[in-house]
Design a protein around this motif. Sequence first.
Motif, PDB file in Angstrom:
ATOM      1  N   TYR A 173      29.566  34.461  43.267  1.00  0.00           N
ATOM      2  CA  TYR A 173      29.229  33.745  42.031  1.00  0.00           C
ATOM      3  C   TYR A 173      28.338  32.542  42.280  1.00  0.00           C
ATOM      4  O   TYR A 173      27.687  32.046  41.372  1.00  0.00           O
ATOM      5  CB  TYR A 173      30.504  33.220  41.361  1.00  0.00           C
ATOM      6  N   SER A 174      28.338  32.045  43.522  1.00  0.00           N
ATOM      7  CA  SER A 174      27.804  30.692  43.696  1.00  0.00           C
ATOM      8  C   SER A 174      26.410  30.632  44.277  1.00  0.00           C
ATOM      9  O   SER A 174      25.767  29.600  44.220  1.00  0.00           O
ATOM     10  CB  SER A 174      28.762  29.881  44.566  1.00  0.00           C
ATOM     11  N   LEU A 175      25.938  31.734  44.819  1.00  0.00           N
ATOM     12  CA  LEU A 175      24.633  31.700  45.468  1.00  0.00           C
ATOM     13  C   LEU A 175      23.766  32.851  44.996  1.00  0.00           C
ATOM     14  O   LEU A 175      24.271  33.922  44.660  1.00  0.00           O
ATOM     15  CB  LEU A 175      24.794  31.868  46.977  1.00  0.00           C
ATOM     16  N   VAL A 176      22.464  32.613  45.014  1.00  0.00           N
ATOM     17  CA  VAL A 176      21.552  33.694  44.663  1.00  0.00           C
ATOM     18  C   VAL A 176      20.270  33.541  45.479  1.00  0.00           C
ATOM     19  O   VAL A 176      19.866  32.427  45.801  1.00  0.00           O
ATOM     20  CB  VAL A 176      21.286  33.691  43.137  1.00  0.00           C
ATOM     21  N   TYR A 177      19.694  34.666  45.873  1.00  0.00           N
ATOM     22  CA  TYR A 177      18.412  34.684  46.569  1.00  0.00           C
ATOM     23  C   TYR A 177      17.439  35.408  45.651  1.00  0.00           C
ATOM     24  O   TYR A 177      17.744  36.482  45.149  1.00  0.00           O
ATOM     25  CB  TYR A 177      18.509  35.442  47.898  1.00  0.00           C
ATOM     26  N   LEU A 183      11.706  33.870  40.571  1.00  0.00           N
ATOM     27  CA  LEU A 183      11.767  32.401  40.479  1.00  0.00           C
ATOM     28  C   LEU A 183      10.798  31.897  39.414  1.00  0.00           C
ATOM     29  O   LEU A 183      11.143  31.042  38.591  1.00  0.00           O
ATOM     30  CB  LEU A 183      11.441  31.780  41.835  1.00  0.00           C
ATOM     31  N   LYS A 184       9.585  32.431  39.428  1.00  0.00           N
ATOM     32  CA  LYS A 184       8.589  32.000  38.430  1.00  0.00           C
ATOM     33  C   LYS A 184       9.056  32.319  37.015  1.00  0.00           C
ATOM     34  O   LYS A 184       8.816  31.555  36.083  1.00  0.00           O
ATOM     35  CB  LYS A 184       7.238  32.667  38.697  1.00  0.00           C
ATOM     36  N   ALA A 185       9.771  33.445  36.868  1.00  0.00           N
ATOM     37  CA  ALA A 185      10.228  33.863  35.536  1.00  0.00           C
ATOM     38  C   ALA A 185      11.223  32.873  34.929  1.00  0.00           C
ATOM     39  O   ALA A 185      11.381  32.810  33.708  1.00  0.00           O
ATOM     40  CB  ALA A 185      10.856  35.257  35.607  1.00  0.00           C
ATOM     41  N   VAL A 186      11.906  32.105  35.780  1.00  0.00           N
ATOM     42  CA  VAL A 186      12.849  31.116  35.251  1.00  0.00           C
ATOM     43  C   VAL A 186      12.361  29.687  35.511  1.00  0.00           C
ATOM     44  O   VAL A 186      13.133  28.733  35.478  1.00  0.00           O
ATOM     45  CB  VAL A 186      14.285  31.320  35.803  1.00  0.00           C
ATOM     46  N   GLY A 187      11.043  29.562  35.770  1.00  0.00           N
ATOM     47  CA  GLY A 187      10.439  28.232  35.874  1.00  0.00           C
ATOM     48  C   GLY A 187      10.747  27.492  37.164  1.00  0.00           C
ATOM     49  O   GLY A 187      10.690  26.261  37.206  1.00  0.00           O
ATOM     50  N   PRO A 190       8.628  28.774  43.852  1.00  0.00           N
ATOM     51  CA  PRO A 190       8.912  29.582  45.051  1.00  0.00           C
ATOM     52  C   PRO A 190       8.768  28.787  46.349  1.00  0.00           C
ATOM     53  O   PRO A 190       9.407  29.124  47.348  1.00  0.00           O
ATOM     54  CB  PRO A 190       7.873  30.707  44.981  1.00  0.00           C
ATOM     55  N   ALA A 191       7.985  27.724  46.329  1.00  0.00           N
ATOM     56  CA  ALA A 191       7.804  26.936  47.553  1.00  0.00           C
ATOM     57  C   ALA A 191       9.121  26.339  48.043  1.00  0.00           C
ATOM     58  O   ALA A 191       9.260  25.980  49.211  1.00  0.00           O
ATOM     59  CB  ALA A 191       6.786  25.819  47.310  1.00  0.00           C
ATOM     60  N   ASP A 192      10.129  26.249  47.159  1.00  0.00           N
ATOM     61  CA  ASP A 192      11.430  25.706  47.564  1.00  0.00           C
ATOM     62  C   ASP A 192      12.318  26.752  48.244  1.00  0.00           C
ATOM     63  O   ASP A 192      13.458  26.456  48.596  1.00  0.00           O
ATOM     64  CB  ASP A 192      12.177  25.132  46.348  1.00  0.00           C
ATOM     65  N   GLY A 193      11.822  27.982  48.398  1.00  0.00           N
ATOM     66  CA  GLY A 193      12.584  29.007  49.099  1.00  0.00           C
ATOM     67  C   GLY A 193      13.346  29.928  48.165  1.00  0.00           C
ATOM     68  O   GLY A 193      13.419  29.697  46.962  1.00  0.00           O
ATOM     69  N   ALA A 194      13.929  30.959  48.781  1.00  0.00           N
ATOM     70  CA  ALA A 194      14.603  31.994  47.983  1.00  0.00           C
ATOM     71  C   ALA A 194      16.041  31.620  47.629  1.00  0.00           C
ATOM     72  O   ALA A 194      16.576  32.065  46.628  1.00  0.00           O
ATOM     73  CB  ALA A 194      14.616  33.312  48.762  1.00  0.00           C
ATOM     74  N   ARG A 195      16.689  30.795  48.467  1.00  0.00           N
ATOM     75  CA  ARG A 195      18.126  30.559  48.332  1.00  0.00           C
ATOM     76  C   ARG A 195      18.384  29.473  47.289  1.00  0.00           C
ATOM     77  O   ARG A 195      17.835  28.376  47.374  1.00  0.00           O
ATOM     78  CB  ARG A 195      18.653  30.106  49.696  1.00  0.00           C
TER      79      ARG A 195
END
Length: 526
Positions: A173-177, A183-187, A190-195
């Motif tokens: 529940y607590s993490l997402v990659y 990432l762009k779709a939710v504003g 991406p430069a901050d990474g996937a995690r």
Amino acid sequence: MRKGLRSLRVACGLFAALTGTAAFAQQKVDTVVTNGRILTVDANFRIVEALAINDGRIVARGTSAEVARYAGPSTKVIDVRGATVIPGLIDNHFHFTRAVERWHQQARFEGVSSRREALQILAAKAVSLKPGEWVMVQGGWTPRQFADAPGGFTLEELDGVAPKNPLFVQEGYSLVYANSLALKAVGLNPADGARRSATGLVSFQPPYALYDAMPPASPAQLDQNLTDFMHELNATGLTGVYSLGQSKYLAERAAKGPLPLRLWETLPVFANDPASAATAAAVIERSRPNQFDGQYGIFGLAETLYRPFFDLAPRKDPWPAEIMNEYGKLATAAARAGWHIHEHVINNSAVTDLLDTLERVNKTQHIDRLRWTLGHVYDISPANIARAKALGMTLGVHGAAMQAGAHMPLRKIADSGIVFGLGTDATIVSHYSPFVTLGWVVSGLDVGGNRVLDETLTREEALIAHTRSNAYLFFQENALGSLEVGKQADLVVLDRDYMTVPAAEIKHIHPTLTMVGGRVVFSAAK
Ligand SMILES: [Zn+2]
């Protein structure tokens, strides 16, 4: 009553005499399963070679030669050629509809112990969809399961496997990659990474910002997802699941029946404070418990009877009396009306507080015939196991504990004699594969080969817990859970022998055929 029964028997005898030889000929059946190593999981764990099945039920069992007498010209004979056969597996704790709603977009890592393979699964899912369509993994895995390279996913990996599709992989529940497109779709940048922490995506449970960005499934898609997901579960050996929640589309599908999967659901009640608890108690008292009709129906109350009593982290102090008193009122209402409760409880301290409350309830309203289930119990003391058993309660042991790395006291549970059933808590905090669960409790190892249990079960104990004991939890011990005359023909043919395959390989066992009520619902040959 007695007299009526006797005259009925006389009438049948007379009918048989009139029909002559047919009455003395061997009854022929619609289906025979033969040449098997059939683990019946009856009280003696008897192993037979063959089953005669008629109209969905087992009518005889024994050697292949004995059962051959039941085969007539129109009998379907399933020769399993020495394969191991087990009763259909039942999962006692499953968040089923959540998976169905997004099934067309999902990739899964059930039993996958290689990072390379996980990435291939993501890539294959992405190319199976149109560019721009979302791909997701709705949890059910841990970074430590990739034995070749443990860890979460990098932006480069996720962009590499899905360059044209937004993709995210939930870890519980607590993490997402997420990849760049997601990432762009939710504003997000991406430069901050996937995690990302899911709370950073404004959510407690699933990462809702990402869920909200995806178009909802159309009714036709939902219908297809339901078909496909039930098929997937049949392919893993499941013939029944306790689906926590209620859904209109399940009820509608069940009405069209027959379902390939037996489904139990929960009564829709919501108690969040004393006022809503009073309303919920009234609904509970006037609703009919256990509406399961053999394939589908609302069964019980789960998994948090009173929302404020929601046990996650261990607590220093006991649960406040005002919360437990409300719980007690709801439990009393449930007991009075005969409802089953399957309660979410993780830590031993919460088990203690809950049992204090239930022992108090039991003094005025007996609960000891209702088989209430303490679900999860990652930690439970021998004293509390004994207290629960004395109340006629049962335990639900879930694959989510493997994902959490909980050192469950399985030997103490099994040796106590309390009835306990296996399940998963799929799909976010657990895999849904029963063979992953069976492999975990027998070997003590998680999917990645890490030792996560100090106490394990025998293969027999584990199989009983995934079949017969779950039937008992659902008051279906006369119809389901073992392969005995008179019971439903719910069974699974396996590609290797569950009893002798190395323990670490149980997770890789695959069904080749699954039958529910005498109907083949999955066949690897097809
Ligand atoms: Zn839970």
